[in-house]
Design an enzyme around this catalytic site. Structure first.
Site, PDB file in Angstrom:
ATOM      1  N   ASP A  42       0.836  -1.356  -0.084  1.00  0.00           N
ATOM      2  CA  ASP A  42       0.588  -0.201  -0.005  1.00  0.00           C
ATOM      3  C   ASP A  42       0.727   1.432  -0.156  1.00  0.00           C
ATOM      4  O   ASP A  42       1.160   1.546   1.420  1.00  0.00           O
ATOM      5  CB  ASP A  42      -0.948   0.341   1.162  1.00  0.00           C
ATOM      6  CG  ASP A  42      -2.047   1.546   1.184  1.00  0.00           C
ATOM      7  OD1 ASP A  42      -1.627   1.798   0.929  1.00  0.00           O
ATOM      8  OD2 ASP A  42      -3.114   0.956   1.759  1.00  0.00           O
ATOM      9  N   PHE A  74      -8.621  10.702  -9.464  1.00  0.00           N
ATOM     10  CA  PHE A  74      -9.710  10.991  -9.089  1.00  0.00           C
ATOM     11  C   PHE A  74     -10.671  11.426 -10.548  1.00  0.00           C
ATOM     12  O   PHE A  74     -10.752  12.759 -10.936  1.00  0.00           O
ATOM     13  CB  PHE A  74      -9.883  12.168  -8.466  1.00  0.00           C
ATOM     14  CG  PHE A  74     -10.588  12.096  -6.838  1.00  0.00           C
ATOM     15  CD1 PHE A  74     -11.187  11.696  -6.436  1.00  0.00           C
ATOM     16  CD2 PHE A  74      -8.949  11.352  -6.435  1.00  0.00           C
ATOM     17  CE1 PHE A  74     -11.182  10.984  -5.010  1.00  0.00           C
ATOM     18  CE2 PHE A  74      -8.603  11.088  -5.121  1.00  0.00           C
ATOM     19  CZ  PHE A  74      -9.360  11.001  -4.290  1.00  0.00           C
ATOM     20  N   GLN A  91      -8.976  15.937  -2.609  1.00  0.00           N
ATOM     21  CA  GLN A  91      -7.818  15.392  -3.767  1.00  0.00           C
ATOM     22  C   GLN A  91      -6.380  15.118  -3.971  1.00  0.00           C
ATOM     23  O   GLN A  91      -6.122  14.280  -3.692  1.00  0.00           O
ATOM     24  CB  GLN A  91      -8.213  15.309  -4.847  1.00  0.00           C
ATOM     25  CG  GLN A  91     -10.152  15.484  -4.959  1.00  0.00           C
ATOM     26  CD  GLN A  91     -10.456  15.653  -6.536  1.00  0.00           C
ATOM     27  OE1 GLN A  91      -9.703  15.895  -7.484  1.00  0.00           O
ATOM     28  NE2 GLN A  91     -12.304  15.465  -7.056  1.00  0.00           N
ATOM     29  N   SER A 127       2.393  10.247 -17.398  1.00  0.00           N
ATOM     30  CA  SER A 127       1.725  10.281 -18.190  1.00  0.00           C
ATOM     31  C   SER A 127       1.686  11.604 -19.118  1.00  0.00           C
ATOM     32  O   SER A 127       2.268  11.951 -18.553  1.00  0.00           O
ATOM     33  CB  SER A 127       0.147  10.165 -17.136  1.00  0.00           C
ATOM     34  OG  SER A 127      -1.183  10.358 -17.704  1.00  0.00           O
ATOM     35  N   TYR A 180      -3.772  14.520 -10.000  1.00  0.00           N
ATOM     36  CA  TYR A 180      -3.288  13.238 -10.521  1.00  0.00           C
ATOM     37  C   TYR A 180      -2.024  14.187 -11.917  1.00  0.00           C
ATOM     38  O   TYR A 180      -0.729  13.429 -11.470  1.00  0.00           O
ATOM     39  CB  TYR A 180      -4.186  12.839 -11.796  1.00  0.00           C
ATOM     40  CG  TYR A 180      -3.397  11.668 -12.675  1.00  0.00           C
ATOM     41  CD1 TYR A 180      -3.545  10.816 -11.466  1.00  0.00           C
ATOM     42  CD2 TYR A 180      -3.790  11.528 -13.899  1.00  0.00           C
ATOM     43  CE1 TYR A 180      -3.221   9.247 -12.511  1.00  0.00           C
ATOM     44  CE2 TYR A 180      -3.029  10.717 -14.086  1.00  0.00           C
ATOM     45  CZ  TYR A 180      -2.499   9.122 -14.046  1.00  0.00           C
ATOM     46  OH  TYR A 180      -1.897   8.391 -14.101  1.00  0.00           O
ATOM     47  N   LYS A 184       2.297  13.544 -11.468  1.00  0.00           N
ATOM     48  CA  LYS A 184       2.717  12.441 -12.592  1.00  0.00           C
ATOM     49  C   LYS A 184       3.719  13.548 -13.782  1.00  0.00           C
ATOM     50  O   LYS A 184       5.137  12.779 -13.206  1.00  0.00           O
ATOM     51  CB  LYS A 184       1.973  12.454 -13.415  1.00  0.00           C
ATOM     52  CG  LYS A 184       0.892  10.724 -13.019  1.00  0.00           C
ATOM     53  CD  LYS A 184       1.912  10.210 -13.298  1.00  0.00           C
ATOM     54  CE  LYS A 184       0.511   8.714 -12.579  1.00  0.00           C
ATOM     55  NZ  LYS A 184       1.819   7.474 -12.472  1.00  0.00           N
TER      56      LYS A 184
END
Length: 266
Positions: A42, A74, A91, A127, A180, A184
């Site tokens: 985890d 998300f 988030q 990404s 996100y 990245k």
């Protein structure tokens, strides 16, 4: 897929990790040995990371290739019904803590095992969301692309992003509206730092494309096998003994090609 390799699949849920192994074996296309790590990994819990790496050390003694692929995104504020609605301000912490700091911790714990290998390499799955152009401040661009940037400095920048999002001041400071993407971007910057700090180790980042996976509720347009092909090539490519592979480390790849971090092709 190469004979003689042992691919270890680590997962937060051991049962899901074993299912992934079973699915791969049922496909019948793999010559390598595929096993599931029998302990959970985890990224948000350092004790799980330490225990997982300890198991690899005791069982195998070294690690030839580390592929960092785990992440949270998300795409939907409820993660497609898995959690309660999560507003943007909430988030940032879990996304950066998982995707950046969790990956950093795994990598730091694995480095001693990687250094036992004859041709160690790290492949960080990134990404297009982490392209440089998401930053709205040239000052931030200069900081993230500096050839003297260190991991502690990078981590401080990532913490500042989280703080500014939580305070509602991130846009005014040049940060993007994507947690996100920011995670990245941090991973790509970390890749370049690791490459500079670990001579003789091939450390690269890869954009696999918008793959059809559970992360996006299987709405992606790229077959995961196609997304995995470039990491596969980086894992098996020959290292140039004359220059310790320096020309193939610290780079970012997409569809088997090196591309600029900006994604602006000339």
């Amino acid at each position: 897929t190469e004979a003689g390799f042992t691919a270890i699949i680590a997962c937060r849920d051991v049962a899901l990790g074993q299912k992934a192994v079973d699915d791969l074996k049922d496909g019948g296309e793999y010559e390598c040995d595929v096993v599931a790590l029998p302990v959970p990994l985890d990224l948000t819990d350092g004790s799980f990371i330490v225990a997982a790496v300890k198991h690899v050390e005791q069982e195998y003694g070294r690690l030839d290739v580390l592929i960092n692929n785990a992440a949270i995104c998300f795409n939907d504020p409820t993660l497609y019904g898995k959690v309660e609605h999560t507003p943007f301000q909430n988030q940032a912490d879990i996304t950066i803590r998982t995707n950046y700091f969790g990956t950093l911790k795994v990598t730091q714990e694995c480095l001693p095992l990687l250094k036992q290998a004859t041709s160690p390499r790290i492949i960080n799955v990134a990404s297009a969301a982490g392209r440089l152009t998401i930053l709205r401040s040239q000052e931030l661009v200069d900081k993230f692309t500096s050839n003297t940037l260190t991991e502690p400095q990078l981590s401080t920048l990532m913490e500042q992003f989280v703080s500014d999002v939580q305070n509602g001041t991130h846009e005014g400071k040049g940060w993007p509206n994507t947690c996100y993407g920011m995670s990245k971007l941090g991973i790509i910057a970390l890749t370049k730092i690791l490459a500079r700090e670990n001579e003789g180790m091939l450390v690269n980042s890869v954009d696999p494309g918008y793959c059809k996976t559970d992360q996006n509720n299987n709405q992606g347009t790229v077959d995961p096998a196609d997304g995995a092909y470039t990491p596969y090539l980086l894992a098996l490519m020959e290292q140039d003994e004359e220059d310790d592979g320096e020309d193939m480390s610290g780079l970012h790849f997409y569809e088997q090609q090196e591309i600029p971090w900006s994604y602006l092709l000339q």
